[in-house]
Design a protein around this motif. Structure first.
Motif, PDB file in Angstrom:
ATOM      1  N   ILE A 213       0.839  -1.198   0.000  1.00 34.98           N
ATOM      2  CA  ILE A 213       0.000   0.000   0.000  1.00 34.98           C
ATOM      3  C   ILE A 213       0.873   1.247   0.000  1.00 34.98           C
ATOM      4  N   CYS A 214       0.404   2.276  -0.675  1.00 35.87           N
ATOM      5  CA  CYS A 214       1.109   3.553  -0.574  1.00 35.87           C
ATOM      6  C   CYS A 214       0.187   4.625   0.001  1.00 35.87           C
ATOM      7  N   LYS A 215       0.764   5.602   0.608  1.00 36.22           N
ATOM      8  CA  LYS A 215       0.086   6.799   1.175  1.00 36.22           C
ATOM      9  C   LYS A 215      -0.745   6.517   2.439  1.00 36.22           C
ATOM     10  N   TYR A 216      -1.076   5.272   2.678  1.00 32.88           N
ATOM     11  CA  TYR A 216      -1.867   4.939   3.865  1.00 32.88           C
ATOM     12  C   TYR A 216      -1.019   4.023   4.726  1.00 32.88           C
ATOM     13  N   ARG A 217      -0.697   4.438   5.942  1.00 38.29           N
ATOM     14  CA  ARG A 217       0.305   3.704   6.724  1.00 38.29           C
ATOM     15  C   ARG A 217      -0.206   3.267   8.097  1.00 38.29           C
ATOM     16  N   TRP A 218      -1.499   3.268   8.286  1.00 35.89           N
ATOM     17  CA  TRP A 218      -2.040   2.884   9.582  1.00 35.89           C
ATOM     18  C   TRP A 218      -1.654   1.448   9.905  1.00 35.89           C
ATOM     19  N   CYS A 219      -1.041   1.257  11.100  1.00 34.13           N
ATOM     20  CA  CYS A 219      -0.599  -0.073  11.489  1.00 34.13           C
ATOM     21  C   CYS A 219      -1.310  -0.493  12.769  1.00 34.13           C
ATOM     22  N   GLU A 220      -1.959  -1.626  12.733  1.00 29.55           N
ATOM     23  CA  GLU A 220      -2.700  -2.153  13.883  1.00 29.55           C
ATOM     24  C   GLU A 220      -1.772  -2.413  15.062  1.00 29.55           C
ATOM     25  N   ASN A 221      -0.542  -2.738  14.764  1.00 32.14           N
ATOM     26  CA  ASN A 221       0.412  -3.123  15.801  1.00 32.14           C
ATOM     27  C   ASN A 221       0.710  -1.959  16.741  1.00 32.14           C
ATOM     28  N   ILE A 222       0.951  -0.795  16.156  1.00 30.38           N
ATOM     29  CA  ILE A 222       1.317   0.351  16.990  1.00 30.38           C
ATOM     30  C   ILE A 222       0.129   1.282  17.221  1.00 30.38           C
ATOM     31  N   GLY A 223      -0.992   0.981  16.579  1.00 34.48           N
ATOM     32  CA  GLY A 223      -2.199   1.785  16.784  1.00 34.48           C
ATOM     33  C   GLY A 223      -2.109   3.181  16.210  1.00 34.48           C
TER      34      GLY A 223
END
Length: 573
Positions: free
Chosen positions: A429-439
């Motif tokens: 994915i580009c431009k969207y970097r939301w990561c469940e791991n770090i919230g």
DNA sequence: CAGCGCTACCACACCCC
DNA sequence: GGTGTGGTAGCG
């Protein structure tokens, strides 16, 4: 045969007028087909695009076939049905236990399937196939069987060299349609867990491996054959070109002493690495005007190509495709599927069995390779495919995009890969970097969305070194039902089940209900598509359908009569 | 009322030597 | 005469 049908037609017309005088009552009677039985699909269309649109809207594993229906100008109509149902009507033996009305429908369908073609859909995975022919009178010395054997040998060698695919003559279904004047064959390769991306790629492959033979027919005079062979072309040149182009190109290259073009440079380079060209002179035949041609018809690799079915003949001709004397392919024995049905299924070019280990072969022309950098799909050495922006699964792409377009952030697909064994689509994915791991969103590392088609779930991983180190993987979330591809594989099972039902081993007293009943209705339903202007006809059809419910479905109650005008109407078309 | 997807072929325009 | 284009008959 024609006379018999004329007589039958008259009979049906008489019965139709009887119904006009004394119409059927309109008492509702539920249909007999049980819900667990495979639904019947049998629809006719005047236009190919309508047929394909219907296929798209259809949950079942249906396919488009073309039926020749008028002698002379090769006019065709399009049938959409399943392989199982087509085979039910297509096979020559009459199933026992049918009522008169059902027999009439059976015969009607069968008559109309005499000149039946598979439509090889554009962009659909398919088998390697060949159409071979030459005029016997113009080539009295040609030994067709030997030429077929040599061609198969050459093709197998090419598959091994270019794709490391092993096969032999035992994997080649060899169908004969020869006459006294014409030698004519279809070859359908039954490769194990291997198929081509589509029939255009098949065509590119065929032109590529036959290229040494083009020089042989490009030369005007007969005795320049041996001379033109000595130019050091590779077995399978890097750049397959279209036959028409290749002629002019080759001859002009030769005329100029062959040095300038990129093509000739490549040929020189590869030529030195390879041994001398294989002798493909056996492929050169003369047509009835004496011109040199290839034994292999290169015109059959176009989009939506109609390819004649096993046991079908061209309209106006008697000769059908039958198993060749020298065929060496024998399908696996099956308890549930008759041998003939196995042969039929094997003969279908676009009937590719999906499996975990299916490899999709590609063969691009040099022009397409350039385009591919832009759209970019490629098959890596393992046979997995990858590319940029959009995958072959637009619905899944859309879903993934919906996941990464949130809170005003417009994420996109930078790259995708598909892993065959795992049935796993990996989206960078580009431009969207939301990561469940770090919230929260990563500052400088991108994330991935993984779509597990086998388990119908998706989850998120990312490129961040820390997340990677702990092998982070988010919870799995179910895929929305509408994009879940599991149905594809489920249908494979359903298809097998349907086969079992319709197989010749089935109890002779029970006709495959569902097939006959609904089929009768669909027959009349020359699908008007979305043409609202035809509602009068549609209303009539509804009446006829109701009639069909009373009559045709009564094979148990035994009072059934055929909704004749319906069939008359169709016969007259 | 109703096929489809090409390629080969031709006519013509335009360009350059 | 070579090359590109556009339209179409006819083939598979």
């Amino acid at each position: 045969m024609e006379r018999k049908w004329e007589a039958k037609l008259k009979q049906i017309e008489e019965r139709a007028s009887r119904y006009e005088r004394k119409p059927l009552s309109s008492v509702y009677r539920p249909r007999l087909s049980k819900p667990e039985e495979p639904p019947s699909i049998w629809k006719l269309f005047h236009r190919q695009t309508q047929a394909f649109n219907f296929v798209k809207s259809c949950k079942e594993d249906v396919h488009v076939f073309a039926l020749e229906y008028k002698v002379g100008d090769g006019q065709r109509i399009y049938l959409v049905t399943t392989y199982a149902q087509l085979w039910f009507y297509y096979k020559s033996r009459m199933p026992s236990g049918l009522h008169l009305a059902q027999i009439i429908i059976y015969l009607w369908k069968q008559k109309n399937l005499l000149h039946c073609y598979e439509v090889i859909p554009e962009n659909a995975v398919c088998k390697l196939y060949f159409d071979l022919e030459f005029n016997k009178l113009a080539n009295p010395e040609a030994d067709g069987k030997k030429m077929v054997a040599l061609l198969i040998e050459h093709v197998c060698k090419a598959l091994q060299e270019l794709y490391r695919v092993n096969c032999s003559a035992e994997d080649v279904f060899n169908l004969d349609s020869s006459t006294d004047e014409k030698f004519s064959r279809h070859l359908i390769f039954q490769l194990h867990d291997v198929a081509f991306k589509d029939n255009v790629h098949v065509g590119n492959f065929v032109r590529k491996i036959l290229q040494p033979a083009f020089h042989l027919i490009a030369s005007e005079d007969d005795d320049s054959i041996s001379e033109s062979m000595g130019h050091g072309f590779s077995h399978f040149p890097e750049t397959p070109v279209k036959q028409g182009i290749s002629f002019s190109k080759m001859s002009s290259d030769r005329d100029r002493g062959e040095s300038q073009t990129q093509n000739s440079k490549e040929r020189g380079r590869l030529g030195s690495a390879e041994q001398s060209s294989p002798d493909l002179s056996f492929l050169v035949v003369k047509n009835n005007t004496g011109e040199k041609h290839l034994f292999v018809d290169l015109g059959v690799y176009t989009r939506n190509r109609n390819f004649r079915l096993y046991k079908s003949s061209k309209i106006g001709k008697q000769v059908a495709l039958e198993i060749a004397e020298d065929n060496r392919f024998f399908p696996k024995q099956s308890k549930t599927i008759s041998e003939e049905n196995q042969y039929f299924l094997s003969s279908l070019v676009s009937n590719v069995r999906f499996s975990d280990t299916l490899r999709i072969l590609t063969c691009d022309t040099s022009q397409n390779k350039q385009k591919r950098v832009e759209y970019s799909h490629s098959t890596n050495t393992k046979g997995n495919i990858e590319g940029f922006h959009c995958s072959p699964y637009p619905e899944i792409d859309q879903f993934v995009l919906s996941l990464v377009n949130k809170n005003g952030i417009k994420g996109g697909i930078r790259h995708w890969s598909y892993f065959f064994p795992e049935e796993l689509l990996v989206y960078d994915i580009c431009k969207y970097r939301w990561c469940e791991n770090i919230g929260r969103a990563h500052k400088s590392n991108n994330i991935m969305i993984l779509v597990d088609l086998k388990n119908e779930v998706w989850y998120q991983k990312c490129h961040d070194p820390v997340c990677k180190a702990e092998n982070f993987k988010s919870d799995c979330f179910p895929l929305p039902a509408e994009i879940s591809l599991l149905f594809l594989f489920k249908e494979e099972e359903e298809f097998t089940a349907a086969e079992t039902m319709n197989s010749d081993t089935k109890s002779p007293h029970k006709p495959p209900s569902g097939l006959l009943s609904e089929g009768a209705i669909s027959d009349a339903d020359w699908d008007n598509g979305l043409d609202e202007t035809d509602f009068v006809e549609a209303a009539e059809d509804a009446e006829l359908a109701a009639a069909a419910e009373h009559g045709l479905l009564g094979y148990c109650s035994g009072e059934g009569e055929i909704p004749d005008e319906l069939i008359v109407q169709v016969l007259q078309e």
